[in-house]
Design an enzyme around this catalytic site. Structure first.
Site, PDB file in Angstrom:
ATOM      1  N   CYS A 126       8.780   4.176  27.475  1.00  0.00           N
ATOM      2  CA  CYS A 126       8.093   3.509  26.315  1.00  0.00           C
ATOM      3  C   CYS A 126       8.488   4.358  24.948  1.00  0.00           C
ATOM      4  CB  CYS A 126       6.741   2.878  26.532  1.00  0.00           C
ATOM      5  SG  CYS A 126       6.788   1.848  28.164  1.00  0.00           S
ATOM      6  N   HIS A 154       3.575   1.693  19.846  1.00  0.00           N
ATOM      7  CA  HIS A 154       4.309   1.051  21.091  1.00  0.00           C
ATOM      8  C   HIS A 154       3.399  -0.138  21.547  1.00  0.00           C
ATOM      9  CE1 HIS A 154       5.821   0.033  24.883  1.00  0.00           C
ATOM     10  NE2 HIS A 154       4.660   0.673  25.776  1.00  0.00           N
ATOM     11  N   ASN A 214       5.225  -6.224  26.557  1.00  0.00           N
ATOM     12  CA  ASN A 214       5.438  -4.962  26.447  1.00  0.00           C
ATOM     13  C   ASN A 214       6.781  -4.593  26.809  1.00  0.00           C
ATOM     14  OD1 ASN A 214       5.925  -2.284  27.244  1.00  0.00           O
ATOM     15  ND2 ASN A 214       4.037  -1.905  28.234  1.00  0.00           N
TER      16      ASN A 214
HETATM   17  C1  COA Z   1      -3.748  -3.338  32.967  1.00  0.00           C
HETATM   18  C2  COA Z   1      -5.038  -3.457  32.066  1.00  0.00           C
HETATM   19  C3  COA Z   1      -4.980  -4.525  31.082  1.00  0.00           C
HETATM   20  C4  COA Z   1      -6.215  -3.686  33.072  1.00  0.00           C
HETATM   21  O1  COA Z   1      -7.276  -3.704  32.535  1.00  0.00           O
HETATM   22  P1  COA Z   1      -9.001  -2.983  32.924  1.00  0.00           P
HETATM   23  O2  COA Z   1      -9.685  -3.410  31.963  1.00  0.00           O
HETATM   24  O3  COA Z   1      -8.225  -1.576  33.092  1.00  0.00           O
HETATM   25  O4  COA Z   1      -8.720  -3.606  34.386  1.00  0.00           O
HETATM   26  P2  COA Z   1      -9.309  -3.092  35.771  1.00  0.00           P
HETATM   27  O5  COA Z   1      -7.960  -2.728  36.515  1.00  0.00           O
HETATM   28  O6  COA Z   1     -10.274  -2.041  35.483  1.00  0.00           O
HETATM   29  O7  COA Z   1      -9.794  -4.127  36.476  1.00  0.00           O
HETATM   30  C5  COA Z   1     -11.232  -4.707  35.951  1.00  0.00           C
HETATM   31  C6  COA Z   1     -11.387  -5.925  36.584  1.00  0.00           C
HETATM   32  O8  COA Z   1     -10.373  -6.863  36.159  1.00  0.00           O
HETATM   33  C7  COA Z   1      -9.897  -7.479  37.543  1.00  0.00           C
HETATM   34  N1  COA Z   1      -8.460  -7.566  37.319  1.00  0.00           N
HETATM   35  C8  COA Z   1      -7.423  -6.735  37.448  1.00  0.00           C
HETATM   36  N2  COA Z   1      -6.580  -7.380  37.036  1.00  0.00           N
HETATM   37  C9  COA Z   1      -6.850  -8.595  36.683  1.00  0.00           C
HETATM   38  C10 COA Z   1      -5.853  -9.698  36.476  1.00  0.00           C
HETATM   39  N3  COA Z   1      -4.604  -9.715  36.141  1.00  0.00           N
HETATM   40  N4  COA Z   1      -6.574 -10.779  36.336  1.00  0.00           N
HETATM   41  C11 COA Z   1      -7.766 -10.719  36.293  1.00  0.00           C
HETATM   42  N5  COA Z   1      -8.679  -9.876  36.914  1.00  0.00           N
HETATM   43  C12 COA Z   1      -8.300  -8.885  37.044  1.00  0.00           C
HETATM   44  C13 COA Z   1     -10.274  -6.421  38.572  1.00  0.00           C
HETATM   45  O9  COA Z   1     -10.244  -6.756  39.756  1.00  0.00           O
HETATM   46  C14 COA Z   1     -11.631  -5.721  38.041  1.00  0.00           C
HETATM   47  O10 COA Z   1     -12.579  -6.640  38.584  1.00  0.00           O
HETATM   48  P3  COA Z   1     -14.093  -6.059  39.091  1.00  0.00           P
HETATM   49  O11 COA Z   1     -14.796  -5.396  37.900  1.00  0.00           O
HETATM   50  O12 COA Z   1     -14.646  -7.131  39.598  1.00  0.00           O
HETATM   51  O13 COA Z   1     -13.760  -4.793  40.108  1.00  0.00           O
HETATM   52  C15 COA Z   1      -5.429  -1.981  31.466  1.00  0.00           C
HETATM   53  O14 COA Z   1      -5.839  -0.987  32.173  1.00  0.00           O
HETATM   54  C16 COA Z   1      -4.380  -1.738  30.565  1.00  0.00           C
HETATM   55  O15 COA Z   1      -3.950  -2.245  29.836  1.00  0.00           O
HETATM   56  N6  COA Z   1      -3.921  -0.480  30.919  1.00  0.00           N
HETATM   57  C17 COA Z   1      -2.783   0.194  30.130  1.00  0.00           C
HETATM   58  C18 COA Z   1      -1.406  -0.780  30.338  1.00  0.00           C
HETATM   59  C19 COA Z   1      -0.406  -0.225  29.703  1.00  0.00           C
HETATM   60  O16 COA Z   1      -0.302  -0.318  28.305  1.00  0.00           O
HETATM   61  N7  COA Z   1       0.952   0.480  30.452  1.00  0.00           N
HETATM   62  C20 COA Z   1       1.924   0.570  29.578  1.00  0.00           C
HETATM   63  C21 COA Z   1       1.984   2.098  28.881  1.00  0.00           C
HETATM   64  S1  COA Z   1       3.435   2.205  28.410  1.00  0.00           S
END
Ligand code: COA
Length: 333
Positions: free
Chosen positions: A122, A258, A289
């Site tokens: 990215c 990004h 993304n």
């Molecule tokens: C992927 C992302 C949106 C997930 O959000 P998050 O708040 O970190 O989510 P988590 O993995 O901590 O999960 C939080 C809760 O949501 C749930 N969850 C995870 N994915 C889910 C989904 N797709 N839909 C619904 N619930 C979801 C989890 O089970 C967890 O539940 P719990 O609290 O009961 O255990 C976030 O981590 C993110 O944006 N990360 C960076 C991604 C990115 O930009 N990547 C590219 C960089 S180039």
């Protein structure tokens, strides 16, 4: 020892034109919900994404790049024959060799332009832009086309809750050319290979070929770790890029980070204390993304909608798999 003549380039470089291509198929969150247990509300609130575009069979990496490049070349007001370099940043071109850049350079009608692909996730657009600037100032090309293009839908595991909703397809391109004034600031870039496991392809192609794994390889990530790194470390890199360009947040007109996740964007805006007057790219909402394509696509949209204008000062920052990053201040075309 023979005396070697030094090469002669332009004093500075600038972005002269930009173009984008988004696949025709718009994919709303409802489609994602067919394969993962989630909700439209969760996806919107955690990532900002409402829709993304997925490419069809005809919308290949080359085809999307050619569309975006044609627009960038027209926007720059030059002809394809004037282009001396074509740099394609992608992680989703499925043919190892030759580089897709050569096909694009030929189809566009360049005059045998130097052409190559780079893999910088990215951050790919910033890496390409930095190389292009070097080529122009060094004198090995007068105009360089920098393309960020991805078909991430090919590398998305639609059953993976952490990534299924994130990725989109598309191409963004800019023409970089000579300038009399600085219009691309110093690049602050780097890599943190100790974190290479946080965003990666699930398994090597060879494991899939040998049958060791049944599932086609996809991009996987440790969402929270990436999120924290982006929020804490990338705001620092963005600030360094402002310092390197000799400006402050108050001098900025536009911020084009990004397009990974809108919450990351919000957090960076806050940490950088960007004034209300700064236009912030939020193309992630409808484009998802698109990795290397995200910054030029967002740039093109801001200019097309009139939210940004030619001559504006913009901070661009890309970050992702590697982990790698690149930030610089540019004057918009
Ligand atoms: C992927 C992302 C949106 C997930 O959000 P998050 O708040 O970190 O989510 P988590 O993995 O901590 O999960 C939080 C809760 O949501 C749930 N969850 C995870 N994915 C889910 C989904 N797709 N839909 C619904 N619930 C979801 C989890 O089970 C967890 O539940 P719990 O609290 O009961 O255990 C976030 O981590 C993110 O944006 N990360 C960076 C991604 C990115 O930009 N990547 C590219 C960089 S180039």
């Amino acid at each position: 020892m023979a005396k070697i003549k030094p090469s002669k380039g332009a004093p500075y470089a600038r972005i002269l034109g930009v173009g984008g291509y988004r696949p025709t198929r718009v994919v709303p969150n409802e489609v994602i919900l067919e394969t993962i247990d989630s909700s439209d509300e969760w996806i919107r609130s955690r990532s900002g994404i409402q829709t993304r575009h997925w490419a069809n069979d005809e919308e290949t990496v080359a085809a999307m790049s050619i569309e975006a490049s044609g627009k960038a070349i027209a926007d720059a007001g030059i002809s394809a024959e004037q282009i001396g370099g074509v740099i394609v940043s992608t992680v989703s071109h499925f043919k190892q060799t030759p580089a897709v850049a050569t096909e694009i350079a030929d189809t566009l009608g360049t005059n045998k332009a130097a052409a190559f692909d780079i893999s910088a996730g990215c951050a790919g657009f910033g890496y390409g832009l930095t190389l292009a600037k070097g080529m122009i100032v060094e004198g090995s090309a007068e105009y360089v086309l920098v393309i960020g293009v991805e078909r991430l839908s090919d590398l998305t595991d639609l059953e993976d809750r952490a990534t299924a909703f994130l990725f989109g397809d598309g191409a963004g391109a800019v023409v970089v050319g000579p300038a009399q004034e600085p219009a691309i600031g110093p690049t602050v870039w780097g890599s943190e290979g100790d974190k290479s496991e946080t965003i990666k392809q699930t398994v090597p192609w060879t494991d899939y070929r040998s049958g060791e794994v049944a599932k086609f390889p996809a991009i996987t990530q440790e969402g929270q770790a990436v999120f924290r790194w982006a929020v804490f470390e990338m705001a620092k890199v963005a600030k360094e890029a402002l310092d390197a360009a000799g400006i402050t947040a108050d001098d900025l007109d536009v911020f084009i980070p990004h397009q990974a996740n809108e919450r990351i964007i919000d957090s960076m805006v806050k940490t950088l204390k960007l004034p209300e007057s700064v236009t912030v790219a939020r193309d992630v909402r409808t484009t998802g993304n698109t990795s290397a394509a995200s910054i030029p696509l967002a740039m093109e949209r801001l200019l097309a909608t009139g939210e940004a204008k030619s001559g504006d000062t913009a901070l661009v920052i890309g970050f992702g798999a590697g982990l790698v990053y690149a930030a610089t201040v540019v004057t918009l075309p």
